[in-house]
Design a protein around this motif. Sequence first.
Motif, PDB file in Angstrom:
ATOM      1  N   LEU A  20       0.815  -1.210   0.000  1.00  0.00           N
ATOM      2  CA  LEU A  20       0.000   0.000   0.000  1.00  0.00           C
ATOM      3  C   LEU A  20       0.852   1.266   0.000  1.00  0.00           C
ATOM      4  O   LEU A  20       0.509   2.244  -0.672  1.00  0.00           O
ATOM      5  CB  LEU A  20      -0.959  -0.011   1.200  1.00  0.00           C
ATOM      6  N   VAL A  21       1.971   1.246   0.720  1.00  0.00           N
ATOM      7  CA  VAL A  21       2.871   2.410   0.722  1.00  0.00           C
ATOM      8  C   VAL A  21       3.454   2.612  -0.674  1.00  0.00           C
ATOM      9  O   VAL A  21       3.515   3.739  -1.177  1.00  0.00           O
ATOM     10  CB  VAL A  21       3.986   2.263   1.785  1.00  0.00           C
ATOM     11  N   GLU A  22       3.869   1.532  -1.313  1.00  0.00           N
ATOM     12  CA  GLU A  22       4.419   1.651  -2.665  1.00  0.00           C
ATOM     13  C   GLU A  22       3.378   2.226  -3.630  1.00  0.00           C
ATOM     14  O   GLU A  22       3.686   3.127  -4.418  1.00  0.00           O
ATOM     15  CB  GLU A  22       4.892   0.293  -3.170  1.00  0.00           C
ATOM     16  N   ASP A  23       2.156   1.725  -3.551  1.00  0.00           N
ATOM     17  CA  ASP A  23       1.090   2.253  -4.403  1.00  0.00           C
ATOM     18  C   ASP A  23       0.851   3.734  -4.120  1.00  0.00           C
ATOM     19  O   ASP A  23       0.676   4.535  -5.037  1.00  0.00           O
ATOM     20  CB  ASP A  23      -0.206   1.473  -4.192  1.00  0.00           C
ATOM     21  N   HIS A  24       0.860   4.094  -2.845  1.00  0.00           N
ATOM     22  CA  HIS A  24       0.647   5.489  -2.459  1.00  0.00           C
ATOM     23  C   HIS A  24       1.771   6.376  -3.010  1.00  0.00           C
ATOM     24  O   HIS A  24       1.512   7.460  -3.534  1.00  0.00           O
ATOM     25  CB  HIS A  24       0.576   5.603  -0.932  1.00  0.00           C
ATOM     26  N   ALA A  44       1.490  15.176   0.079  1.00  0.00           N
ATOM     27  CA  ALA A  44       1.490  13.712   0.137  1.00  0.00           C
ATOM     28  C   ALA A  44       2.744  13.188   0.828  1.00  0.00           C
ATOM     29  O   ALA A  44       2.675  12.228   1.605  1.00  0.00           O
ATOM     30  CB  ALA A  44       1.374  13.134  -1.267  1.00  0.00           C
ATOM     31  N   ALA A  45       3.884  13.805   0.566  1.00  0.00           N
ATOM     32  CA  ALA A  45       5.123  13.387   1.219  1.00  0.00           C
ATOM     33  C   ALA A  45       5.060  13.635   2.725  1.00  0.00           C
ATOM     34  O   ALA A  45       5.497  12.799   3.521  1.00  0.00           O
ATOM     35  CB  ALA A  45       6.312  14.122   0.607  1.00  0.00           C
ATOM     36  N   LEU A  51       2.752   9.077   8.582  1.00  0.00           N
ATOM     37  CA  LEU A  51       2.311   7.690   8.662  1.00  0.00           C
ATOM     38  C   LEU A  51       3.473   6.766   9.012  1.00  0.00           C
ATOM     39  O   LEU A  51       3.347   5.887   9.875  1.00  0.00           O
ATOM     40  CB  LEU A  51       1.692   7.254   7.332  1.00  0.00           C
ATOM     41  N   LEU A  52       4.610   6.959   8.357  1.00  0.00           N
ATOM     42  CA  LEU A  52       5.760   6.098   8.613  1.00  0.00           C
ATOM     43  C   LEU A  52       6.304   6.274  10.033  1.00  0.00           C
ATOM     44  O   LEU A  52       6.737   5.306  10.651  1.00  0.00           O
ATOM     45  CB  LEU A  52       6.853   6.354   7.572  1.00  0.00           C
ATOM     46  N   ARG A  53       6.273   7.510  10.549  1.00  0.00           N
ATOM     47  CA  ARG A  53       6.689   7.713  11.954  1.00  0.00           C
ATOM     48  C   ARG A  53       5.799   6.897  12.882  1.00  0.00           C
ATOM     49  O   ARG A  53       6.285   6.247  13.817  1.00  0.00           O
ATOM     50  CB  ARG A  53       6.626   9.187  12.323  1.00  0.00           C
ATOM     51  N   ARG A  54       4.511   6.902  12.637  1.00  0.00           N
ATOM     52  CA  ARG A  54       3.576   6.134  13.467  1.00  0.00           C
ATOM     53  C   ARG A  54       3.824   4.640  13.300  1.00  0.00           C
ATOM     54  O   ARG A  54       3.812   3.874  14.255  1.00  0.00           O
ATOM     55  CB  ARG A  54       2.145   6.462  13.082  1.00  0.00           C
TER      56      ARG A  54
END
Length: 91
Positions: free
Chosen positions: A56-60, A78-79, A85-88
């Motif tokens: 899902l991250v790759e698609d995003h 978006a970045a 999101l990645l910090r969480r």
Amino acid sequence: MAHVTTSKEKIIARVRRIAGQVAAIERSVAADADCAETLHLVAAVRGAVAGLMDELVEDHLHAHVAAPDLSDQERKAAATELAKLLRRHFR
């Protein structure tokens, strides 16, 4: 998630498999199963969720950060959201 590169049905099937794995953990705990068996089930769920997250991250990234038709403002927003999101995720 209209931008998901794999089919929506594949993602849903993957989520349902994960739900089945989580249910197996519940059954294992309820049945007082061997600790190692339960730990293996938990490890399998963790791996499955990590794989889903990766996809899902790759698609995003492709749809909302790297797409050539995005404005600088859209790309920056978006970045920023992805970084949050990645910090969480990595806590």
